[in-house]
Motif scaffolding. Structure first.
Motif, PDB file in Angstrom:
ATOM      1  N   VAL A  28       0.852  -1.189   0.000  1.00 18.07           N
ATOM      2  CA  VAL A  28       0.000   0.000   0.000  1.00 18.07           C
ATOM      3  C   VAL A  28       0.885   1.234   0.000  1.00 18.07           C
ATOM      4  N   LEU A  29       0.624   2.142  -0.953  1.00 16.04           N
ATOM      5  CA  LEU A  29       1.460   3.327  -1.102  1.00 16.04           C
ATOM      6  C   LEU A  29       0.934   4.526  -0.321  1.00 16.04           C
ATOM      7  N   PHE A  30      -0.406   4.671  -0.309  1.00 14.96           N
ATOM      8  CA  PHE A  30      -1.011   5.828   0.339  1.00 14.96           C
ATOM      9  C   PHE A  30      -2.318   5.437   1.017  1.00 14.96           C
ATOM     10  N   MET A  89     -11.870   5.601   3.700  1.00 20.82           N
ATOM     11  CA  MET A  89     -10.451   5.681   3.356  1.00 20.82           C
ATOM     12  C   MET A  89     -10.136   4.718   2.213  1.00 20.82           C
ATOM     13  N   ALA A  90      -9.197   5.109   1.372  1.00 21.38           N
ATOM     14  CA  ALA A  90      -8.720   4.237   0.306  1.00 21.38           C
ATOM     15  C   ALA A  90      -7.259   3.905   0.547  1.00 21.38           C
ATOM     16  N   LEU A  91      -6.960   2.608   0.557  1.00 20.74           N
ATOM     17  CA  LEU A  91      -5.570   2.154   0.642  1.00 20.74           C
ATOM     18  C   LEU A  91      -5.084   1.956  -0.793  1.00 20.74           C
ATOM     19  N   VAL A  92      -4.241   2.857  -1.248  1.00 22.93           N
ATOM     20  CA  VAL A  92      -3.888   2.929  -2.665  1.00 22.93           C
ATOM     21  C   VAL A  92      -2.676   2.067  -2.970  1.00 22.93           C
ATOM     22  N   GLN A  93      -2.870   1.116  -3.895  1.00 16.03           N
ATOM     23  CA  GLN A  93      -1.772   0.280  -4.380  1.00 16.03           C
ATOM     24  C   GLN A  93      -1.365   0.749  -5.785  1.00 16.03           C
ATOM     25  N   GLU A  94      -0.204   0.319  -6.221  1.00 18.51           N
ATOM     26  CA  GLU A  94       0.303   0.770  -7.520  1.00 18.51           C
ATOM     27  C   GLU A  94      -0.603   0.330  -8.655  1.00 18.51           C
ATOM     28  N   GLU A  95      -1.240  -0.815  -8.520  1.00 17.12           N
ATOM     29  CA  GLU A  95      -2.117  -1.307  -9.583  1.00 17.12           C
ATOM     30  C   GLU A  95      -3.260  -0.343  -9.847  1.00 17.12           C
ATOM     31  N   ALA A  96      -3.778   0.278  -8.781  1.00 16.66           N
ATOM     32  CA  ALA A  96      -4.854   1.263  -8.954  1.00 16.66           C
ATOM     33  C   ALA A  96      -4.356   2.460  -9.757  1.00 16.66           C
ATOM     34  N   LEU A  97      -3.142   2.897  -9.488  1.00 17.24           N
ATOM     35  CA  LEU A  97      -2.583   4.033 -10.210  1.00 17.24           C
ATOM     36  C   LEU A  97      -2.337   3.680 -11.671  1.00 17.24           C
ATOM     37  N   ARG A  98      -1.958   2.447 -11.942  1.00 18.54           N
ATOM     38  CA  ARG A  98      -1.733   2.018 -13.323  1.00 18.54           C
ATOM     39  C   ARG A  98      -3.060   1.983 -14.102  1.00 18.54           C
ATOM     40  N   GLN A  99      -4.104   1.539 -13.442  1.00 20.07           N
ATOM     41  CA  GLN A  99      -5.417   1.518 -14.091  1.00 20.07           C
ATOM     42  C   GLN A  99      -5.859   2.927 -14.471  1.00 20.07           C
ATOM     43  N   ILE A 100      -5.689   3.863 -13.544  1.00 19.36           N
ATOM     44  CA  ILE A 100      -6.072   5.251 -13.800  1.00 19.36           C
ATOM     45  C   ILE A 100      -5.191   5.864 -14.885  1.00 19.36           C
ATOM     46  N   ALA A 101      -3.892   5.535 -14.851  1.00 19.40           N
ATOM     47  CA  ALA A 101      -2.965   6.078 -15.855  1.00 19.40           C
ATOM     48  C   ALA A 101      -3.363   5.643 -17.258  1.00 19.40           C
ATOM     49  N   GLU A 102      -3.795   4.396 -17.418  1.00 21.77           N
ATOM     50  CA  GLU A 102      -4.210   3.913 -18.736  1.00 21.77           C
ATOM     51  C   GLU A 102      -5.474   4.632 -19.203  1.00 21.77           C
ATOM     52  N   LEU A 103      -6.419   4.795 -18.298  1.00 25.49           N
ATOM     53  CA  LEU A 103      -7.656   5.505 -18.656  1.00 25.49           C
ATOM     54  C   LEU A 103      -7.365   6.946 -19.056  1.00 25.49           C
ATOM     55  N   GLN A 104      -6.536   7.609 -18.272  1.00 22.15           N
ATOM     56  CA  GLN A 104      -6.241   9.009 -18.562  1.00 22.15           C
ATOM     57  C   GLN A 104      -5.447   9.150 -19.847  1.00 22.15           C
ATOM     58  N   ASN A 105      -4.600   8.201 -20.129  1.00 20.93           N
ATOM     59  CA  ASN A 105      -3.814   8.251 -21.355  1.00 20.93           C
ATOM     60  C   ASN A 105      -4.714   8.219 -22.588  1.00 20.93           C
ATOM     61  N   PHE A 121     -17.807  -1.659  -4.979  1.00 21.57           N
ATOM     62  CA  PHE A 121     -17.341  -0.778  -3.907  1.00 21.57           C
ATOM     63  C   PHE A 121     -15.897  -0.332  -4.169  1.00 21.57           C
ATOM     64  N   GLN A 122     -15.046  -1.288  -4.543  1.00 20.90           N
ATOM     65  CA  GLN A 122     -13.645  -0.973  -4.807  1.00 20.90           C
ATOM     66  C   GLN A 122     -13.501  -0.071  -6.023  1.00 20.90           C
ATOM     67  N   GLN A 123     -14.348  -0.290  -7.048  1.00 15.72           N
ATOM     68  CA  GLN A 123     -14.228   0.523  -8.259  1.00 15.72           C
ATOM     69  C   GLN A 123     -14.683   1.953  -8.027  1.00 15.72           C
ATOM     70  N   GLN A 124     -15.590   2.161  -7.104  1.00 13.71           N
ATOM     71  CA  GLN A 124     -15.959   3.530  -6.753  1.00 13.71           C
ATOM     72  C   GLN A 124     -14.760   4.271  -6.146  1.00 13.71           C
ATOM     73  N   LYS A 125     -13.917   3.551  -5.443  1.00 15.70           N
ATOM     74  CA  LYS A 125     -12.692   4.159  -4.908  1.00 15.70           C
ATOM     75  C   LYS A 125     -11.772   4.599  -6.046  1.00 15.70           C
ATOM     76  N   ILE A 126     -11.662   3.751  -7.093  1.00 12.02           N
ATOM     77  CA  ILE A 126     -10.830   4.101  -8.247  1.00 12.02           C
ATOM     78  C   ILE A 126     -11.384   5.356  -8.917  1.00 12.02           C
ATOM     79  N   ASP A 127     -12.676   5.404  -9.061  1.00  8.59           N
ATOM     80  CA  ASP A 127     -13.353   6.566  -9.650  1.00  8.59           C
ATOM     81  C   ASP A 127     -12.978   7.844  -8.895  1.00  8.59           C
TER      82      ASP A 127
END
Length: 550
Positions: free
Chosen positions: A234-236, A258-274, A296-302
């Protein structure tokens, strides 16, 4: 004689009838006209304005005769109206059926193929299939995951037809085992050697390390020991509830905190934003297609994406949530791979039972694969995506062409059409029948059977409108949840197969090779040609190859 312009549609007909009956001073007092669909009612009428609905517009529900005369004068030819009469049930309209048979069957591409119409402005849709995030192997995919994958595959086709620019994510590694498994189900998923740039992920880490919503992070000063309190990987730790409250966001789960942010979540968002940054579309809709277990978890990604980049104001996020799949029977704990293998083995056994030693070689392997894919797609997609799905997986369940709600039944009836035209073409070669004449030479008044008008009026004419129904809710959706009628095409094909099968079992289409019977035979064959194109067009949205033999 040249065929009239292909401009007849049920939606256009209804709108014109509504306008003609209401008049300029009637206002909006609810719907007045209703299309008939049952065989019993279609014997005498095609549209009805019930007396109860008319009672809101006219005393005792009696429409003034001069208004009926004006309706007929203005709409008779444009709407192919034969008669308009007042009855005890209400005002009823019967259409000019021979004229509509000629109109529709002379312009098949207009009615049976989707004609792309350029959108007023470029619109981009990103279908984020959550089940495939994280580079999981096929063994980790559940049947619920498979439901969302097939839904994305189907929805992508339906959205591209009216002109949307559609992307499906995630982009899987080239030649991954998941891609190979999906190909067995006729799903071609985007794959590439490239991976998400680490630069984008690094930027996100920097943003979160400085964000007012981040409580804890592993990128703080060495003297700060608070990062030791974060779990491994968990990064953040980010405050989502605070963000939702400050921004006044609605529709999210009240338990989000609270969201426990892992790198995989950031990679998913990075691909969408790209993808968003690469598209120059004025509007970009991101649809997170997710099973209810992961909603529930995907709402956190959102929310995390909103925190990471508040500048992308042209992006709208929606969540299309699939209900759970409950498997019953002796194989209640199987995963997606085992489910596919189970259904394929059943299809193999059913084919051998029916055709014996003929079932061998590449052609039969292709047929069995296509039938298996059709069976699975109809099982998982014929139910509204938000509804729970009960799936019985047991050896006692026989996959046959007799179950009227199955994909096998649809494929069987599609194959009947292929066999029909095969027999006709062979008979032409043998000199039994003449070649197919020009459509303008046919007299469609020969189509008098009840089932013939039902097939034209309920399936061929409205087919393109059926395909459009799926995308109609995109612009009107409220909140973060999106409800789309993704089951429409499967249900349409099942109902079409039921009514076609009933007609086919009662009518001998290829008649005796007698000249005075040829016109009726060719008129019926032209109707069957239209049905064949409808079957093929609808199946193509499901990536199902139409069978060419029974």
């Amino acid at each position: 004689m040249a065929a009239p312009a292909p401009d007849f549609s049920l939606a256009g007909c209804w709108a014109a009838l509504e306008a003609a009956l209401r008049g300029p001073c009637q206002g909006q007092a609810g719907r007045v006209w209703f299309k008939e669909s049952s065989g019993r009612n279609l014997r005498g009428r095609d549209w009805i304005a019930p007396r109860a609905a008319l009672g809101k517009l006219y005393p005792r529900g009696q429409v003034p005769e001069d208004l009926i005369e004006r309706l007929m004068s203005e709409c008779r030819h444009r709407l192919y109206i034969q008669s308009c009469k007042q009855t005890d049930s209400g005002l009823v309209i019967r259409l000019d059926r021979p004229a509509l048979f000629m109109q529709v069957l002379s312009n098949l591409p207009f009615y049976t193929r989707t004609l792309k119409a350029p959108l007023a402005k470029k619109k981009c849709v990103i279908l984020n299939c959550v089940a495939l995030q994280g580079n999981k192997g096929p063994e980790s995919l559940t049947v619920s995951h498979l439901r969302t994958i097939l839904l994305v595959d189907h929805l992508a086709v339906l959205l591209r037809q009216p002109g949307y620019v559609v992307h499906t994510t995630p982009n899987l590694p080239l030649k991954s085992s998941v891609c190979n498994f999906l190909k067995l189900l006729r799903v071609t998923w985007p794959s590439t050697r490239q991976t998400i740039s680490n630069e984008g992920v690094s930027n996100f880490k920097k943003i979160l390390s400085e964000s007012i919503y981040t409580q804890l992070g592993k990128f703080e000063t060495p003297s700060d020991q608070t990062h030791n309190r974060l779990p491994k990987d968990v990064l953040f730790k980010v405050h989502l509830r605070q963000f939702v409250k400050e921004k006044g966001l609605e529709g999210y789960d009240a338990n989000l905190d609270m969201a426990l942010v892992q790198e995989e979540a950031l990679r998913q968002i990075a691909e969408l934003q790209n993808i968003v940054l690469q598209e120059d579309a004025e509007e970009c809709l991101v649809i997170h297609v997710v099973g209810c277990e992961e909603e529930f978890q995907q709402q956190k990604i959102d929310l995390l994406w909103r925190i990471l980049d508040t500048s992308i104001d042209r992006v709208t996020q929606r969540h299309l949530v699939c209900g759970p799949v409950k498997i019953t029977g002796e194989s209640s704990h199987i995963n997606a791979v085992h489910y596919f293998q189970f259904r394929r083995s059943q299809m193999q056994e059913a084919s051998v039972m029916k055709y014996g030693n003929l079932v061998q070689g590449d052609s039969w392997s292709e047929i069995i694969g296509s039938m298996t894919s059709a069976t699975i797609r109809f099982e998982l997609l014929a139910t509204a995506h938000r509804s729970p799905l009960n799936l019985e997986v047991t050896q006692a369940i026989n996959i046959s062409t007799k179950g009227t709600k199955s994909g096998a039944f649809v494929m069987y009836n599609c194959a009947r059409l292929a066999t029909l035209f095969d027999h006709f073409n062979k008979s032409v070669q043998q000199g039994l029948y003449p070649k197919f004449p020009e459509i303008s030479q046919l007299n469609f008044s020969a189509l008098q059977k009840e089932g013939e008008w039902l097939l034209l009026y309920n399936y061929i004419i409205p087919f393109r409108e059926v395909l459009c129904q799926t995308t109609q809710s995109l612009s009107s959706a409220k909140g973060i949840r999106l409800t789309i009628s993704t089951e429409i095409v499967c249900k349409f094909l099942v109902n079409l197969s039921i009514d076609f099968s009933s007609y086919y079992n009662h009518v001998h289409i290829l008649g005796e090779p007698l000249e005075h019977l040829f016109n009726q035979m060719f008129a019926r064959l032209q109707l069957m040609k239209a049905l064949r194109e409808v079957f093929h067009s609808a199946l193509s949205t499901l990536h199902i190859t139409p069978p060419n033999q029974l």
